[in-house]
Design a protein around this motif. Sequence first.
Motif, PDB file in Angstrom:
ATOM      1  N   THR A  32       1.147  -1.157  -0.075  1.00 21.23           N
ATOM      2  CA  THR A  32       0.057  -0.059  -0.051  1.00 21.23           C
ATOM      3  C   THR A  32       0.802   1.138  -0.074  1.00 21.23           C
ATOM      4  OG1 THR A  32      -1.741  -1.298   1.323  1.00 21.23           O
ATOM      5  CG2 THR A  32      -1.865   1.141   1.353  1.00 21.23           C
ATOM      6  N   LEU A  33       0.498   2.198  -0.916  1.00 21.72           N
ATOM      7  CA  LEU A  33       1.204   3.203  -0.960  1.00 21.72           C
ATOM      8  C   LEU A  33       0.638   4.611  -0.211  1.00 21.72           C
ATOM      9  CD1 LEU A  33       2.481   3.278  -4.596  1.00 21.72           C
ATOM     10  CD2 LEU A  33       3.682   2.655  -2.461  1.00 21.72           C
ATOM     11  N   ILE A  34      -0.805   4.448  -0.070  1.00 21.70           N
ATOM     12  CA  ILE A  34      -1.419   5.630   0.737  1.00 21.70           C
ATOM     13  C   ILE A  34      -2.304   5.032   1.789  1.00 21.70           C
ATOM     14  CG2 ILE A  34      -3.364   5.544  -0.837  1.00 21.70           C
ATOM     15  CD1 ILE A  34      -3.326   8.570  -0.891  1.00 21.70           C
ATOM     16  N   GLY A  35      -2.549   5.623   2.692  1.00 27.18           N
ATOM     17  CA  GLY A  35      -3.625   5.316   3.946  1.00 27.18           C
ATOM     18  C   GLY A  35      -2.943   4.656   5.028  1.00 27.18           C
ATOM     19  N   SER A  36      -3.600   4.309   6.119  1.00 28.02           N
ATOM     20  CA  SER A  36      -2.819   3.888   7.397  1.00 28.02           C
ATOM     21  C   SER A  36      -1.869   2.842   7.334  1.00 28.02           C
ATOM     22  CB  SER A  36      -4.028   3.765   8.346  1.00 28.02           C
ATOM     23  OG  SER A  36      -4.365   2.369   7.869  1.00 28.02           O
ATOM     24  N   ASP A  37      -2.031   2.179   6.322  1.00 26.32           N
ATOM     25  CA  ASP A  37      -0.979   0.784   6.098  1.00 26.32           C
ATOM     26  C   ASP A  37       0.038   1.326   5.402  1.00 26.32           C
ATOM     27  OD1 ASP A  37      -2.730  -0.819   7.368  1.00 26.32           O
ATOM     28  OD2 ASP A  37      -3.738  -1.551   5.652  1.00 26.32           O
ATOM     29  N   SER A  38       0.293   2.328   4.926  1.00 27.05           N
ATOM     30  CA  SER A  38       1.574   2.828   4.120  1.00 27.05           C
ATOM     31  C   SER A  38       2.652   3.087   4.978  1.00 27.05           C
ATOM     32  CB  SER A  38       1.076   4.094   3.150  1.00 27.05           C
ATOM     33  OG  SER A  38       2.272   4.536   2.578  1.00 27.05           O
ATOM     34  N   LEU A  39       3.840   3.018   4.389  1.00 23.10           N
ATOM     35  CA  LEU A  39       5.124   3.202   4.953  1.00 23.10           C
ATOM     36  C   LEU A  39       5.725   4.687   4.665  1.00 23.10           C
ATOM     37  CD1 LEU A  39       7.161  -0.146   4.643  1.00 23.10           C
ATOM     38  CD2 LEU A  39       6.149   0.752   6.759  1.00 23.10           C
ATOM     39  N   ILE A  40       5.004   5.074   3.508  1.00 24.93           N
ATOM     40  CA  ILE A  40       5.769   6.347   2.910  1.00 24.93           C
ATOM     41  C   ILE A  40       4.568   7.616   3.476  1.00 24.93           C
ATOM     42  CG2 ILE A  40       4.333   6.135   0.830  1.00 24.93           C
ATOM     43  CD1 ILE A  40       6.810   7.327  -0.828  1.00 24.93           C
ATOM     44  N   LYS A  73      -8.977   9.570  -8.351  1.00 25.43           N
ATOM     45  CA  LYS A  73      -8.448   8.297  -8.300  1.00 25.43           C
ATOM     46  C   LYS A  73      -7.521   7.805  -7.250  1.00 25.43           C
ATOM     47  CE  LYS A  73      -7.791   7.955 -12.804  1.00 25.43           C
ATOM     48  NZ  LYS A  73      -7.552   7.507 -14.209  1.00 25.43           N
ATOM     49  N   SER A  74      -7.089   8.968  -6.619  1.00 23.13           N
ATOM     50  CA  SER A  74      -5.947   8.831  -6.119  1.00 23.13           C
ATOM     51  C   SER A  74      -5.564   7.740  -4.942  1.00 23.13           C
ATOM     52  CB  SER A  74      -5.687  10.173  -5.163  1.00 23.13           C
ATOM     53  OG  SER A  74      -6.470  10.550  -4.213  1.00 23.13           O
ATOM     54  N   ARG A  75      -6.756   7.375  -4.300  1.00 26.68           N
ATOM     55  CA  ARG A  75      -7.049   6.346  -3.230  1.00 26.68           C
ATOM     56  C   ARG A  75      -6.704   4.951  -4.176  1.00 26.68           C
ATOM     57  NH1 ARG A  75      -6.559   6.921   1.019  1.00 26.68           N
ATOM     58  NH2 ARG A  75      -7.334   5.882   3.057  1.00 26.68           N
ATOM     59  N   SER A  76      -7.392   5.066  -5.362  1.00 23.55           N
ATOM     60  CA  SER A  76      -7.023   3.594  -6.074  1.00 23.55           C
ATOM     61  C   SER A  76      -5.823   3.496  -6.842  1.00 23.55           C
ATOM     62  CB  SER A  76      -8.216   3.348  -7.075  1.00 23.55           C
ATOM     63  OG  SER A  76      -8.191   4.414  -8.005  1.00 23.55           O
ATOM     64  N   MET A  77      -5.279   4.738  -7.388  1.00 25.03           N
ATOM     65  CA  MET A  77      -4.197   4.985  -7.887  1.00 25.03           C
ATOM     66  C   MET A  77      -2.815   4.751  -7.084  1.00 25.03           C
ATOM     67  SD  MET A  77      -2.779   8.367 -10.223  1.00 25.03           S
ATOM     68  CE  MET A  77      -3.089   9.613  -8.854  1.00 25.03           C
ATOM     69  N   PHE A  78      -2.833   5.200  -5.987  1.00 26.15           N
ATOM     70  CA  PHE A  78      -1.977   4.797  -5.037  1.00 26.15           C
ATOM     71  C   PHE A  78      -2.045   3.445  -4.171  1.00 26.15           C
ATOM     72  CE2 PHE A  78      -1.383   9.473  -5.731  1.00 26.15           C
ATOM     73  CZ  PHE A  78      -0.166   9.460  -6.135  1.00 26.15           C
ATOM     74  N   LEU A  84      -0.231   2.211  -9.560  1.00 21.61           N
ATOM     75  CA  LEU A  84       0.190   3.535 -10.075  1.00 21.61           C
ATOM     76  C   LEU A  84       0.865   3.453 -11.314  1.00 21.61           C
ATOM     77  CD1 LEU A  84       0.747   6.174  -9.450  1.00 21.61           C
ATOM     78  CD2 LEU A  84       2.837   5.715  -7.851  1.00 21.61           C
ATOM     79  N   ALA A  85       1.515   2.153 -11.458  1.00 22.62           N
ATOM     80  CA  ALA A  85       2.060   2.051 -12.772  1.00 22.62           C
ATOM     81  C   ALA A  85       0.971   1.905 -13.825  1.00 22.62           C
ATOM     82  CB  ALA A  85       2.996   0.456 -12.835  1.00 22.62           C
ATOM     83  N   GLU A  86      -0.134   1.228 -13.523  1.00 21.00           N
ATOM     84  CA  GLU A  86      -1.192   1.211 -14.385  1.00 21.00           C
ATOM     85  C   GLU A  86      -1.813   2.504 -14.898  1.00 21.00           C
ATOM     86  OE1 GLU A  86      -3.777  -1.492 -12.473  1.00 21.00           O
ATOM     87  OE2 GLU A  86      -2.480  -3.444 -12.948  1.00 21.00           O
ATOM     88  N   GLU A  87      -1.934   3.334 -13.702  1.00 20.18           N
ATOM     89  CA  GLU A  87      -2.229   4.843 -14.137  1.00 20.18           C
ATOM     90  C   GLU A  87      -1.438   5.435 -14.986  1.00 20.18           C
ATOM     91  OE1 GLU A  87      -4.565   8.248 -14.051  1.00 20.18           O
ATOM     92  OE2 GLU A  87      -4.991   6.301 -13.684  1.00 20.18           O
ATOM     93  N   VAL A  88      -0.216   5.336 -14.940  1.00 16.37           N
ATOM     94  CA  VAL A  88       0.716   5.970 -15.798  1.00 16.37           C
ATOM     95  C   VAL A  88       0.678   5.396 -17.219  1.00 16.37           C
ATOM     96  CG1 VAL A  88       3.447   6.301 -15.923  1.00 16.37           C
ATOM     97  CG2 VAL A  88       2.432   6.544 -13.845  1.00 16.37           C
ATOM     98  N   LEU A  89       0.508   4.311 -17.110  1.00 17.43           N
ATOM     99  CA  LEU A  89       0.566   3.475 -18.626  1.00 17.43           C
ATOM    100  C   LEU A  89      -0.769   3.872 -19.280  1.00 17.43           C
ATOM    101  CD1 LEU A  89       2.139   0.011 -17.823  1.00 17.43           C
ATOM    102  CD2 LEU A  89       2.916   1.806 -19.604  1.00 17.43           C
TER     103      LEU A  89
END
Length: 97
Positions: A32-40, A73-78, A84-89
């Motif tokens: 996970t890149l966003i939210g409470s489980d994210s390390l970043i 889409k930020s929650r789903s994108m991250f 995130l790679a799928e969104e970029v593509l």
Amino acid sequence: MNKSALVSNIVNFVNEYLIEQGIENVIEDSSTLIGSDSLIDSMGLVELCVFLEDICLDEDFDFDWTSESAMSKSRSMFRSAESLAEEVLEQYTNNKK
């Protein structure tokens, strides 16, 4: 533009960022890149988006992470490096038409 290379670039960038922040944990493709489980943190997310902008500029298109649709889409994108790679593509494909 290749999805597996993008995912790898995202994971490597985030892991380097975490090391710089003194965080010993690392992420994987599906972490996970966003939210409470994210390390970043939020600054790391911004730096990641700027990093992706640079990659995309090398491919001659603009990755737009600031648009209303991207933010909606930020929650789903991250959700993960893969999503995130799928969104970029997706943006790359739509902009290359």
